[in-house]
Design a protein around this motif. Structure first.
Motif, short mmCIF file in Angstrom:
data_model
loop_
_atom_site.label_atom_id
_atom_site.label_comp_id
_atom_site.label_asym_id
_atom_site.label_seq_id
_atom_site.Cartn_x
_atom_site.Cartn_y
_atom_site.Cartn_z
N PRO A 35 0.18 -0.87 -4.07
CA PRO A 35 0.60 -2.21 -3.67
C PRO A 35 -0.21 -2.74 -2.47
N GLY A 36 -0.04 -4.02 -2.19
CA GLY A 36 -0.66 -4.61 -1.00
C GLY A 36 -2.15 -4.79 -1.16
N PHE A 37 -2.89 -4.56 -0.07
CA PHE A 37 -4.34 -4.59 -0.20
C PHE A 37 -4.98 -3.51 0.67
N LEU A 85 -0.04 5.14 1.20
CA LEU A 85 -0.69 4.03 0.47
C LEU A 85 0.11 3.65 -0.78
N TYR A 86 0.80 4.63 -1.33
CA TYR A 86 1.65 4.36 -2.49
C TYR A 86 3.01 3.78 -2.08
N GLY A 87 3.25 3.72 -0.76
CA GLY A 87 4.53 3.21 -0.28
C GLY A 87 5.69 4.17 -0.50
N GLY A 97 4.57 1.64 6.79
CA GLY A 97 3.30 1.16 7.32
C GLY A 97 2.34 0.67 6.26
N GLY A 98 1.97 1.58 5.35
CA GLY A 98 0.98 1.24 4.34
C GLY A 98 -0.43 1.46 4.84
N SER A 99 -1.39 1.06 4.02
CA SER A 99 -2.81 1.31 4.29
C SER A 99 -3.25 0.93 5.69
N MET A 100 -2.76 -0.20 6.19
CA MET A 100 -3.27 -0.71 7.47
C MET A 100 -2.55 -0.17 8.69
N HIS A 101 -1.53 0.67 8.47
CA HIS A 101 -0.71 1.06 9.63
C HIS A 101 -0.39 2.54 9.67
N GLY A 114 -3.41 -3.79 11.97
CA GLY A 114 -3.68 -4.98 11.18
C GLY A 114 -4.27 -6.13 11.98
N PHE A 244 -12.22 -6.53 1.64
CA PHE A 244 -11.07 -5.81 1.07
C PHE A 244 -11.29 -5.71 -0.43
N GLU A 247 -11.90 -8.74 -3.13
CA GLU A 247 -12.66 -9.88 -2.60
C GLU A 247 -13.98 -10.00 -3.35
#
Lengths: 319, 325
Positions: A35-37, A85-87, A97-101, A114, A244, A247
């Motif tokens: 999910p997310g980016f 990253l998979y949440g 957090g996810g990828s950016m945190h 972020g 990202f 893009e």
């Protein structure tokens, strides 16, 4: 090359881990599994690894939106990273957090971030903390060429220099802030030149040469730990992928991207290790196989992990 | 009528205003040849050149502050922040400078500054890319706050924002850039402070704005099937707020629900609820019910984000609650 064999092989392994992790994330994201980016670190492996290799486990780093490489270089486990990253609930930050945190204070990782340049004063604060506590720890602050144009850069470097804080500012100059080529928004070629204005040493290194990055950062880390103050190390490098994933990269000439991919950091390092008799090709292959296996297990771990229970969404807001 | 995407409608507003008024100048990161992270400024650098469509370094305090200085000296800057989340960085320039200069200086200068910034969640973008800070700015005298929900409104309100001699924060919800809607070819503007009644109804008033407008309208159709006739008011600008339309509607329906995406405390929904409590309490036949995010940073994981941000079902349930069903 006066670097212990163990350290040299560790740097090889960690660069491979970053390469494998990011390449896998690229595929998983394209397949819609994540999910997310995501912002990939492919091509910049030597910077994170060379800069983290001189550090102890309890030394600090701050990272960026393009942070996976820094976390791995500082010793982050692939499975818990992938789960984040998979949440999933088993991720380093419980899926919040996810990828950016991604953060893991036990390894001194004070967080990917972020907000461009936000890590610069935070790392400076960690260095101040180490100084106040007389802990002997050092902070390494990763940031990009884009962040070097933010106000936090100026304020932090001035403070760090004034108080001789134990910190190394590692600028990953990959030439572009999203679409904007740095020469369009900055008159000087080398960001390291700015060190003069802060009264600290500034060095430019080839960010695709892990040994060069290590040597420059080792000197800077030793200097920081000795109480002599901060250093600005600028690593010239390049991101292979767009800003990202997803893009459309319309702003970089394809020949430029190709040329940098040809200058990738891992293969020449492999050659060097073999030529210098540090390791045989078979030994390096064994390391590679182990990394690939670990990567497979990390993806399996993440896939099998549960999503966080909805009620945990309101946990951790307050102490 | 012609259909445009929300981001195209915004781009058209910028282009028309730039042709009409040579002092309208854009800056921000990646707005030049790249066309902006959300495609709003596509083609403008080609038409107006780099003197009026300026790519800045990543330096929010600097380039927003520059907007204050330029606005005070005869330029109409329209600044794009790539995400509203980092409007925290130039906060000083917006709140202490732009909002106050005209007043502190006794009205002797103008501050025709527009800051465009994408807001919102529902994208698993994590805690630092999912914020909605509209209530912060509505709090400050001297700042107008715009939150369009349709391509038509996006264009008409942005043109008004550019012509306004005050600081305007123009929030664009990320989930809206890709939606299409009718936008006439002819010139039009939309005045600030006029809410839109998106659906007329007699049983309950639902006040909302931005992306929640779309979700509320979909809930209103479900309510209709259950025999409940909801009136949906889209604020369009949270400052100035269209108090008249809100009060008139509540006097008609006798029930109020306020639906917003983000946190409850000291928010836009607080203001709407207080307005009705102060001026139309006697007309209410049920409690005011607010639909908001739960009070946590917007988390990354889909299972958690879904828990924190309001769901359509929450709006539906809020209506049943105020109606006592």
């Amino acid at each position: 090359m006066n670097i212990p064999r163990e350290k040299l092989l560790m740097m090889y392994e960690r660069m491979l881990k970053i390469r494998e992790f990011e390449d896998r994330v690229r595929v998983l994201f394209a397949e819609g599994e994540l999910p997310g980016f995501v912002h990939l670190y492919l091509g910049e492996e030597a910077v994170a690894v060379g800069a983290c290799a001189p550090l102890n486990d309890d030394d600090y780093i701050t990272s960026t939106h393009r942070g996976h490489g820094h976390i791995i270089a500082k010793g982050g486990e692939l499975d818990r990273m992938m789960a984040e990253l998979y949440g999933r609930a088993t991720g380093y930050n419980k899926g919040k957090g996810g990828s950016m945190h991604i953060a893991y204070p036990k390894l001194g990782i004070l967080g990917a971030n972020g907000i461009v340049s936000a890590g610069i004063p935070i790392a400076t604060g960690a260095a101040m903390s180490a100084k106040v506590r007389k802990s002997g720890q050092v902070a390494v602050c990763f940031f990009g060429d884009g962040a070097s144009n933010e106000g936090t850069f100026h304020e932090s470097l001035n403070i760090a220099s004034a108080y001789s804080l134990p910190i190394v500012y590692v600028c990953e100059n990959n030439l572009y802030a999203v679409s904007t080529r740095q020469s369009r928004v900055r008159k000087i070629e080398d960001i390291a030149d700015r060190s003069i204005g802060y009264g600290m040493p500034g060095v430019v290194v080839d960010g695709n040469d892990v040994v060069a990055v290590f040597e420059a950062c080792k000197e800077a880390v030793d200097r920081a730990r000795s109480g002599a103050g901060p250093t600005l190390v600028e690593c010239k490098t390049y991101r292979w992928r767009a800003h990202f994933e997803g893009e459309v990269d319309t702003y970089r000439p394809p020949e430029e991207v190709e040329a940098w991919i040809k200058r990738e950091p891992i293969a020449p390092y492999e050659k060097l290790l073999v030529q210098q008799g540090i390791a045989s090709e078979a030994e390096l292959k064994a390391i590679k196989d182990a990394v690939i296996k670990e990567m497979e297990e990390a993806v399996e771990f993440a896939r099998k992990s549960p999503f966080p229970a909805p009620e945990t969404a309101l946990e951790d807001v307050w102490a | 009528m012609r259909q445009l995407f929300y981001n195209q409608a915004l781009g058209e507003a910028l282009a028309e205003e730039m042709r009409r008024d040579k002092t309208v100048t854009l800056w921000g990161i990646d707005i030049g040849p790249y066309g902006g992270a959300n495609g709003v400024t596509k083609g403008l650098w080609e038409e107006f050149g780099e003197a009026r469509v300026i790519d800045t370094p990543v330096a929010e305090l600097g380039y927003v502050g520059m907007g204050v200085g330029a606005a005070a000296t005869g330029i109409r800057p329209v600044i794009e922040l790539q995400f509203s989340d980092w409007i925290t960085l130039p906060m000083e320039m917006i709140v202490n400078q732009a909002a106050k200069m005209r007043y502190m200086f006794g009205g002797i200068l103008e501050m025709p500054l527009v800051i465009r910034a994408p807001i919102g969640g529902y994208l698993n973008a994590g805690a630092q890319h999912s914020n909605s800070f509209e209530s912060w700015f509505a709090f400050v005298p001297g700042i107008k706050v715009v939150v369009p929900s349709t391509p038509y409104d996006a264009k008409g309100l942005l043109k008004t924002a550019i012509r306004d001699n005050n600081t305007v924060i123009f929030f664009e919800h990320k989930k809206l850039y890709g939606i299409k809607g009718e936008v006439p070819e002819e010139e039009y503007t939309i005045p600030f402070g006029e809410a839109a009644i998106r659906r007329e109804g007699k049983d309950v008033t639902i006040v909302t704005y931005a992306y929640q407008t779309l979700r509320t309208l979909s809930v209103a159709e479900k309510l209709a099937k259950a025999g409940i006739d909801a009136e949906v008011i889209d604020l369009r600008t949270v400052k100035p707020m269209d108090e008249t339309r809100i009060l008139e509607s509540v006097k008609k329906t006798h029930h109020l629900v306020v639906a917003q995406e983000i946190w409850k405390t000291c928010s836009v929904s607080s203001e709407v609820a207080a307005l009705v409590a102060e001026q139309a309490l006697d007309y209410l036949d049920g409690p005011i019910v607010r639909v908001t995010a739960k009070e946590a940073p917007v988390p990354f994981s889909p299972s958690l984000e879904e828990e924190v941000l309001p769901k359509e079902q929450d709006i539906y349930d809020a209506v049943l609650k105020t109606l006592g069903r």
